[in-house]
Structures are given as C-alpha cells and as structure tokens.
Design a protein around this motif. Structure first.
Motif, PDB file in Angstrom:
ATOM      1  N   ILE A 165       0.835  -1.198   0.000  1.00 40.84           N
ATOM      2  CA  ILE A 165       0.000   0.000   0.000  1.00 40.84           C
ATOM      3  C   ILE A 165       0.871   1.250   0.000  1.00 40.84           C
ATOM      4  O   ILE A 165       0.515   2.264  -0.581  1.00 40.84           O
TER       5      ILE A 165
ATOM      6  N   TYR B 164       1.425   3.328  -3.083  1.00 43.44           N
ATOM      7  CA  TYR B 164       0.309   4.071  -3.670  1.00 43.44           C
ATOM      8  C   TYR B 164       0.066   5.401  -2.963  1.00 43.44           C
ATOM      9  O   TYR B 164      -0.871   6.106  -3.300  1.00 43.44           O
TER      10      TYR B 164
ATOM     11  N   PRO C 130       1.524   8.315  -3.119  1.00 39.30           N
ATOM     12  CA  PRO C 130       1.407   9.501  -3.989  1.00 39.30           C
ATOM     13  C   PRO C 130       0.021   9.633  -4.623  1.00 39.30           C
ATOM     14  O   PRO C 130      -0.437  10.739  -4.900  1.00 39.30           O
ATOM     15  N   PHE C 131      -0.655   8.489  -4.832  1.00 41.30           N
ATOM     16  CA  PHE C 131      -1.991   8.551  -5.423  1.00 41.30           C
ATOM     17  C   PHE C 131      -3.047   8.872  -4.370  1.00 41.30           C
ATOM     18  O   PHE C 131      -4.090   9.415  -4.684  1.00 41.30           O
ATOM     19  N   LEU C 132      -2.744   8.505  -3.122  1.00 42.28           N
ATOM     20  CA  LEU C 132      -3.731   8.702  -2.062  1.00 42.28           C
ATOM     21  C   LEU C 132      -3.739  10.134  -1.539  1.00 42.28           C
ATOM     22  O   LEU C 132      -4.754  10.606  -1.048  1.00 42.28           O
TER      23      LEU C 132
ATOM     24  N   PRO D 100      -3.665  13.243  -3.054  1.00 36.45           N
ATOM     25  CA  PRO D 100      -4.680  14.175  -3.582  1.00 36.45           C
ATOM     26  C   PRO D 100      -6.083  13.823  -3.109  1.00 36.45           C
ATOM     27  O   PRO D 100      -6.887  14.711  -2.829  1.00 36.45           O
ATOM     28  N   LEU D 101      -6.353  12.539  -2.982  1.00 38.29           N
ATOM     29  CA  LEU D 101      -7.658  12.081  -2.511  1.00 38.29           C
ATOM     30  C   LEU D 101      -7.907  12.579  -1.085  1.00 38.29           C
ATOM     31  O   LEU D 101      -8.957  13.141  -0.774  1.00 38.29           O
TER      32      LEU D 101
ATOM     33  N   ALA E   4      -8.515  16.343  -1.007  1.00 37.09           N
ATOM     34  CA  ALA E   4      -9.866  16.701  -1.432  1.00 37.09           C
ATOM     35  C   ALA E   4     -10.863  16.486  -0.296  1.00 37.09           C
ATOM     36  O   ALA E   4     -11.730  17.339  -0.045  1.00 37.09           O
ATOM     37  N   GLN E   5     -10.717  15.367   0.408  1.00 41.76           N
ATOM     38  CA  GLN E   5     -11.655  15.072   1.499  1.00 41.76           C
ATOM     39  C   GLN E   5     -11.491  16.059   2.645  1.00 41.76           C
ATOM     40  O   GLN E   5     -12.477  16.517   3.226  1.00 41.76           O
TER      41      GLN E   5
ATOM     42  N   VAL F  48     -10.273  19.147   2.458  1.00 36.96           N
ATOM     43  CA  VAL F  48     -10.761  20.462   2.029  1.00 36.96           C
ATOM     44  C   VAL F  48     -12.278  20.521   2.176  1.00 36.96           C
ATOM     45  O   VAL F  48     -12.841  21.484   2.707  1.00 36.96           O
ATOM     46  N   LEU F  49     -12.939  19.446   1.739  1.00 40.85           N
ATOM     47  CA  LEU F  49     -14.401  19.383   1.834  1.00 40.85           C
ATOM     48  C   LEU F  49     -14.844  19.543   3.286  1.00 40.85           C
ATOM     49  O   LEU F  49     -15.745  20.327   3.606  1.00 40.85           O
TER      50      LEU F  49
ATOM     51  N   VAL G  41     -14.054  23.195   4.660  1.00 38.99           N
ATOM     52  CA  VAL G  41     -14.988  24.193   4.130  1.00 38.99           C
ATOM     53  C   VAL G  41     -16.336  24.078   4.836  1.00 38.99           C
ATOM     54  O   VAL G  41     -16.944  25.081   5.219  1.00 38.99           O
TER      55      VAL G  41
ATOM     56  N   PHE H 275     -17.042  11.908   3.954  1.00 40.21           N
ATOM     57  CA  PHE H 275     -17.284  12.352   2.587  1.00 40.21           C
ATOM     58  C   PHE H 275     -18.725  12.821   2.405  1.00 40.21           C
ATOM     59  O   PHE H 275     -18.997  13.878   1.838  1.00 40.21           O
ATOM     60  N   ILE H 276     -19.673  12.059   2.943  1.00 43.04           N
ATOM     61  CA  ILE H 276     -21.086  12.371   2.756  1.00 43.04           C
ATOM     62  C   ILE H 276     -21.539  13.489   3.708  1.00 43.04           C
ATOM     63  O   ILE H 276     -22.381  14.302   3.353  1.00 43.04           O
TER      64      ILE H 276
END
Lengths: 67, 254
Positions: free
Chosen positions: A4, A7, A9-11, A13-14, A17-18, A20-21, A24, A52-53
């Motif tokens: 894991i 990965y 570097p891929f996780l 940005p994800l 985003a979460q 930041v959401l 805010v 997330f939701i």
C-alpha cells in the motif's frame, strides 16, 4: 502493508480533497449560526464523522437557505 | 436572448456562492480518483482485513475493474447527488418570490427554464469530465493502460442520461413549489425505469440503459447498435421534457 505504501502519492490528492471538503463545511457551520434544523455541534459531528457524505448532507440539507 | 444570458450568469454565480459548483467538483474529483485506487487496492484490503488466502483467490484487478468502480460510483451515487444537489432548482426562488420581479420586468419564462437547465448541464459536464479524466489518468498509472473499447462512448452515454435526469427534474420542478415534489417525481420516473428493467429485452429501449449498460458496452456483451433505440428515446424525451417544462412554467402562478 508495504504494497500500500507505494500508492501513497496517489492517495495524497484524494485525502486533500476530502480534508478540504470537511474544512470548508466546518468553516461554514461555524460562521453561519442558523441552520434549517440541528445545532452547530450536531453539524460539526456530522461533517467530521461522515467524512465524505457529511459535508454534502450539510450543504444540501442543513444550511439555512436565506444566506 | 440577452435575458437568457444575464439569467445564466446569475445562475452560475449562484452555483459558486452556494458552494454547488465547488461541491460537485470535489465530489466527482474524489469519485474519479478513488475508483481506480479502490479497484487496485481491493486485494490488499481483503488480505489485511479478512485473510490472505481469500485474497489469493481473487483475480488480479485490471483497468476493467477500475472503470467498473467508476460507473458504480458516478453512475449511481453520483447521479443521486446530482439530483439532490439541484432539487431546489425552482423551489428556492418560487418560495422566496424572487422570480416575480424579473419576470414582470420582461424576462421570458422560457429563458428562466433554459438558463437554469444550461447552468446545471454545464456543471454536470464539468464534473463528469473531471471524474472521467481523473479515472483515466489514475488507471493509466496504476494499470498501465486504458485500452478499452467504447470508453469515450460509454461516458458520453452517462452524460446524456444525466442531461435527461436534469430535464426531468426541471420539468417536475415546474409542477410543484416544493423541492420534494421535484425530487419525488424524478425518483418515481427512475423507479418506473428500474421496474421496466425486469423485462430482459426492454434494455434496448430503456433510457436507464445509458447509465447501467456502460460496462457491458466496454466489455463487449452489449454493442452500441443494441442501445440506439434507448439513445433515440432518451434524446426525444429530453426535448419533450424541456418543452413541457417551458409550457407548464408559462402557465403557472409564480
């Protein structure tokens, strides 16, 4: 768990985003003290716990419409 | 035409100020990034949570799995979020009475409907392109290839279905003055489509096929030729729904 690790570097940005959401949503909850229902404490818990939701539910259902 | 442009500008500013644009882009961005990651990491997650033996029995994930996740997320939850996000498209302004001023000053009611639809379609397009683009990039890096047939076509079909849902939502919104009315009618129509899906041959004609047959199209079990009637019917329904929305809105009390 080393597989894991490659990965991450891929996780990142994800995760950004979460976060930041969530931030805010929390800023909006704290700055607008009027909600269609519920209290500030309730909405902060919703935004933090339901990663997330939660913020989406707040912005769609919880935010006071006239602001 | 000037009224339309001005009202469209107002709609887009509203989408920014009410965080709708921001939310849509972040949500669909997260969908776009998480779909290939979820496909790639599922074996590792099963290995660490359940048992390595079980994980060994699962075939190695491929680009197909990444896009399967994409259609699961965007084609189901994504469309639900799209509809909920815009369910107040007319209700908010009807309940506040703010449309009365602009309409009595000469803005045509048709322009109101078209501008609202345009702004929703624009946001949907941007969100879907972002999600599909991120899934494409992530799949390219994680699986080394995106070489799947009909990839673009299947995304376009999902887009058409989204536009259909938004037209349906606007049309339903003109019937009531509460956002639950619009939401309920839209959900009811989708439910009818889902029930019709029980009949095996109905998928040729069912608009819902545009959002449910995407993976079948990519894996080749369904050809584009099978879906042409559904595409035609959906496009026809979009035109009918928009015309009906304008017609009803012209006659209703604001």
């Amino acid at each position: 768990m080393n597989e894991i690790g490659q990965y991450i570097p891929f996780l990142i940005p994800l995760a950004i985003a979460q976060v930041v959401l969530m931030v805010v949503a929390i800023v909006h909850i704290v700055r607008h003290r009027h909600y269609r229902f519920g209290s500030m404490a309730l909405w902060i818990v919703v935004a933090v716990v339901f990663g997330f939701i939660g913020p989406v539910v707040y912005f769609v259902f919880g935010r006071d419409r006239d602001e | 035409m000037r009224g339309y442009a001005a009202f469209l500008g107002k709609e887009l500013i509203e989408a920014v100020r009410t965080y709708k644009l921001f939310l849509m882009l972040v949500i669909f961005g997260v969908f776009g990034m998480s779909s290939p990651l979820l496909a790639k990491l599922t074996p590792q997650m099963i290995a660490s949570v359940v048992s390595p033996e079980l994980a060994a029995t699962i075939p190695a994930p491929s680009a197909v799995d990444a896009w399967t996740q994409f259609y699961k997320n965007v084609g189901q939850l994504g469309l639900v979020i799209l509809i909920i996000m815009f369910s107040g498209v007319l209700a908010n302004e009807l309940s506040k009475g703010t449309l009365v001023n602009v309409v009595t000053k000469g803005l045509s009611r048709g322009a109101v409907i078209l501008a609202k639809l345009t702004s929703m379609v624009a946001i949907w397009t941007g969100s879907l392109v972002l999600a599909a683009g991120l899934t494409w990039v992530y799949t390219q890096y994680l699986f080394g290839s995106n070489a799947l047939p009909h990839l673009v076509v299947s995304v376009v079909l999902l887009w058409v279905f989204g536009v259909f849902l938004l037209s349906l939502l606007v049309c339903a919104a003109t019937l009531g003055s509460n956002n639950w009315v619009a939401l309920l009618i839209t959900v009811a129509v989708v439910a009818v489509g889902l029930v019709a899906g029980i009949i095996p041959a109905a998928y040729h004609y069912n608009p819902l096929s545009l959002a449910s047959q995407n993976m079948a199209l990519i894996t080749g079990t369904v050809t584009l030729g099978d879906l042409w009637p559904a595409i035609g019917i959906t496009l026809g329904l979009i035109v009918v729904l928009v015309a009906a929305a304008i017609g009803i809105f012209r006659r209703r009390v604001l």
